[in-house]
Design a protein around this motif. Structure first.
Motif, PDB file in Angstrom:
ATOM      1  N   ILE A   9       0.874  -1.165   0.000  1.00 54.63           N
ATOM      2  CA  ILE A   9       0.000   0.000   0.000  1.00 54.63           C
ATOM      3  C   ILE A   9       0.914   1.218   0.000  1.00 54.63           C
ATOM      4  N   THR A  10       0.862   1.990  -1.083  1.00 53.70           N
ATOM      5  CA  THR A  10       1.745   3.144  -1.205  1.00 53.70           C
ATOM      6  C   THR A  10       1.084   4.437  -0.740  1.00 53.70           C
ATOM      7  N   GLN A  11      -0.249   4.454  -0.722  1.00 55.07           N
ATOM      8  CA  GLN A  11      -0.966   5.634  -0.236  1.00 55.07           C
ATOM      9  C   GLN A  11      -2.357   5.224   0.205  1.00 55.07           C
ATOM     10  N   ASN A  12      -2.781   5.724   1.359  1.00 53.62           N
ATOM     11  CA  ASN A  12      -4.121   5.464   1.867  1.00 53.62           C
ATOM     12  C   ASN A  12      -4.931   6.745   1.739  1.00 53.62           C
ATOM     13  N   PHE A  13      -6.057   6.658   1.017  1.00 53.93           N
ATOM     14  CA  PHE A  13      -6.916   7.821   0.835  1.00 53.93           C
ATOM     15  C   PHE A  13      -7.999   7.897   1.900  1.00 53.93           C
ATOM     16  N   GLY A  14      -8.410   6.743   2.446  1.00 49.72           N
ATOM     17  CA  GLY A  14      -9.408   6.770   3.500  1.00 49.72           C
ATOM     18  C   GLY A  14     -10.269   5.527   3.557  1.00 49.72           C
ATOM     19  N   ILE A  15     -11.124   5.521   4.568  1.00 50.37           N
ATOM     20  CA  ILE A  15     -12.013   4.402   4.835  1.00 50.37           C
ATOM     21  C   ILE A  15     -13.393   4.726   4.269  1.00 50.37           C
ATOM     22  N   LEU A  16     -13.945   3.808   3.475  1.00 47.79           N
ATOM     23  CA  LEU A  16     -15.283   3.962   2.926  1.00 47.79           C
ATOM     24  C   LEU A  16     -16.344   3.458   3.898  1.00 47.79           C
ATOM     25  N   SER A  17     -16.030   2.379   4.603  1.00 41.76           N
ATOM     26  CA  SER A  17     -16.945   1.835   5.608  1.00 41.76           C
ATOM     27  C   SER A  17     -16.165   0.940   6.561  1.00 41.76           C
ATOM     28  N   TRP A  23     -12.284  -4.991  10.212  1.00 41.25           N
ATOM     29  CA  TRP A  23     -11.968  -4.877   8.792  1.00 41.25           C
ATOM     30  C   TRP A  23     -12.624  -3.624   8.232  1.00 41.25           C
ATOM     31  N   ASN A  24     -11.900  -2.903   7.368  1.00 44.08           N
ATOM     32  CA  ASN A  24     -12.407  -1.681   6.763  1.00 44.08           C
ATOM     33  C   ASN A  24     -12.356  -1.752   5.248  1.00 44.08           C
ATOM     34  N   MET A  25     -13.388  -1.216   4.606  1.00 45.51           N
ATOM     35  CA  MET A  25     -13.375  -1.024   3.156  1.00 45.51           C
ATOM     36  C   MET A  25     -12.612   0.271   2.921  1.00 45.51           C
ATOM     37  N   SER A  43     -11.688  -4.572   1.159  1.00 45.40           N
ATOM     38  CA  SER A  43     -11.646  -4.635   2.623  1.00 45.40           C
ATOM     39  C   SER A  43     -10.281  -5.162   3.063  1.00 45.40           C
ATOM     40  N   TRP A  44      -9.824  -4.599   4.171  1.00 44.69           N
ATOM     41  CA  TRP A  44      -8.516  -4.952   4.727  1.00 44.69           C
ATOM     42  C   TRP A  44      -8.651  -5.267   6.216  1.00 44.69           C
ATOM     43  N   SER A  45      -7.844  -6.223   6.672  1.00 38.73           N
ATOM     44  CA  SER A  45      -7.773  -6.505   8.108  1.00 38.73           C
ATOM     45  C   SER A  45      -7.099  -5.317   8.794  1.00 38.73           C
ATOM     46  N   PRO A  46      -7.251  -5.204  10.104  1.00 42.42           N
ATOM     47  CA  PRO A  46      -6.657  -4.058  10.808  1.00 42.42           C
ATOM     48  C   PRO A  46      -5.149  -3.898  10.597  1.00 42.42           C
ATOM     49  N   ASP A  47      -4.428  -5.008  10.436  1.00 42.27           N
ATOM     50  CA  ASP A  47      -2.972  -4.924  10.254  1.00 42.27           C
ATOM     51  C   ASP A  47      -2.550  -4.871   8.774  1.00 42.27           C
ATOM     52  N   HIS A  48      -3.523  -4.845   7.868  1.00 47.58           N
ATOM     53  CA  HIS A  48      -3.291  -4.798   6.419  1.00 47.58           C
ATOM     54  C   HIS A  48      -2.489  -5.990   5.893  1.00 47.58           C
ATOM     55  N   LYS A  49      -2.533  -7.118   6.611  1.00 47.43           N
ATOM     56  CA  LYS A  49      -1.854  -8.326   6.133  1.00 47.43           C
ATOM     57  C   LYS A  49      -2.795  -9.252   5.370  1.00 47.43           C
ATOM     58  N   MET A  51      -6.650  -9.428   3.080  1.00 45.97           N
ATOM     59  CA  MET A  51      -7.564  -8.594   2.311  1.00 45.97           C
ATOM     60  C   MET A  51      -8.726  -9.414   1.811  1.00 45.97           C
ATOM     61  N   GLY A  52      -9.814  -8.721   1.524  1.00 49.45           N
ATOM     62  CA  GLY A  52     -10.963  -9.338   0.905  1.00 49.45           C
ATOM     63  C   GLY A  52     -10.948  -9.089  -0.592  1.00 49.45           C
ATOM     64  N   LYS A  53     -12.010  -9.512  -1.251  1.00 49.45           N
ATOM     65  CA  LYS A  53     -12.131  -9.266  -2.685  1.00 49.45           C
ATOM     66  C   LYS A  53     -12.314  -7.775  -2.919  1.00 49.45           C
ATOM     67  N   GLY A  54     -11.819  -7.320  -4.038  1.00 51.47           N
ATOM     68  CA  GLY A  54     -11.931  -5.908  -4.336  1.00 51.47           C
ATOM     69  C   GLY A  54     -11.787  -5.631  -5.811  1.00 51.47           C
ATOM     70  N   ILE A  55     -11.537  -4.374  -6.109  1.00 46.73           N
ATOM     71  CA  ILE A  55     -11.387  -3.927  -7.490  1.00 46.73           C
ATOM     72  C   ILE A  55     -10.190  -2.989  -7.568  1.00 46.73           C
ATOM     73  N   THR A  56      -9.414  -3.154  -8.633  1.00 52.20           N
ATOM     74  CA  THR A  56      -8.247  -2.317  -8.886  1.00 52.20           C
ATOM     75  C   THR A  56      -8.496  -1.535 -10.168  1.00 52.20           C
ATOM     76  N   LEU A  57      -8.239  -0.230 -10.116  1.00 52.37           N
ATOM     77  CA  LEU A  57      -8.547   0.656 -11.229  1.00 52.37           C
ATOM     78  C   LEU A  57      -7.343   1.506 -11.633  1.00 52.37           C
ATOM     79  N   THR A  58      -7.225   1.745 -12.934  1.00 50.00           N
ATOM     80  CA  THR A  58      -6.246   2.723 -13.417  1.00 50.00           C
ATOM     81  C   THR A  58      -6.801   4.113 -13.128  1.00 50.00           C
ATOM     82  N   LYS A  59      -5.985   5.137 -13.333  1.00 50.57           N
ATOM     83  CA  LYS A  59      -6.445   6.510 -13.130  1.00 50.57           C
ATOM     84  C   LYS A  59      -7.616   6.829 -14.064  1.00 50.57           C
ATOM     85  N   GLU A  60      -7.523   6.375 -15.299  1.00 49.36           N
ATOM     86  CA  GLU A  60      -8.582   6.621 -16.279  1.00 49.36           C
ATOM     87  C   GLU A  60      -9.883   5.928 -15.873  1.00 49.36           C
TER      88      GLU A  60
END
Length: 73
Positions: A9-17, A23-25, A43-49, A51-60
């Motif tokens: 994780i290179t940058q954290n923008f914030g928690i969605l829920s 665990w936090n989205m 979603s990530w565990s408290p220690d960020h070790k 993760m749950g299923k998610g989506i990865t997006l380019t800037k576009e």
């Protein structure tokens, strides 16, 4: 999981829920396997070790998602 699986994780923008068990989205920039970081929602565990299923997006893709969300909100 493959042994060469890695992420950073290179940058954290914030928690969605916040979920059960701490665990936090989250919206983060994540580098998968040493590649360039991308926007990531999952979603990530408290220690960020773990993760749950998610989506990865380019800037576009993130910009397109933003436009779509603005049109329905």
């Amino acid at each position: 999981m493959a042994e060469d699986f890695s992420f950073q994780i290179t940058q954290n923008f914030g928690i969605l829920s916040q979920g059960k068990g701490g665990w936090n989205m989250e919206l983060n920039m994540v580098s998968w396997g040493g590649r360039d970081p991308k926007y990531d929602i999952r979603s990530w565990s408290p220690d960020h070790k773990k993760m749950g299923k998610g989506i990865t997006l380019t800037k576009e893709e993130l910009q397109s998602l933003k436009q779509l969300l603005e049109s329905i909100a």
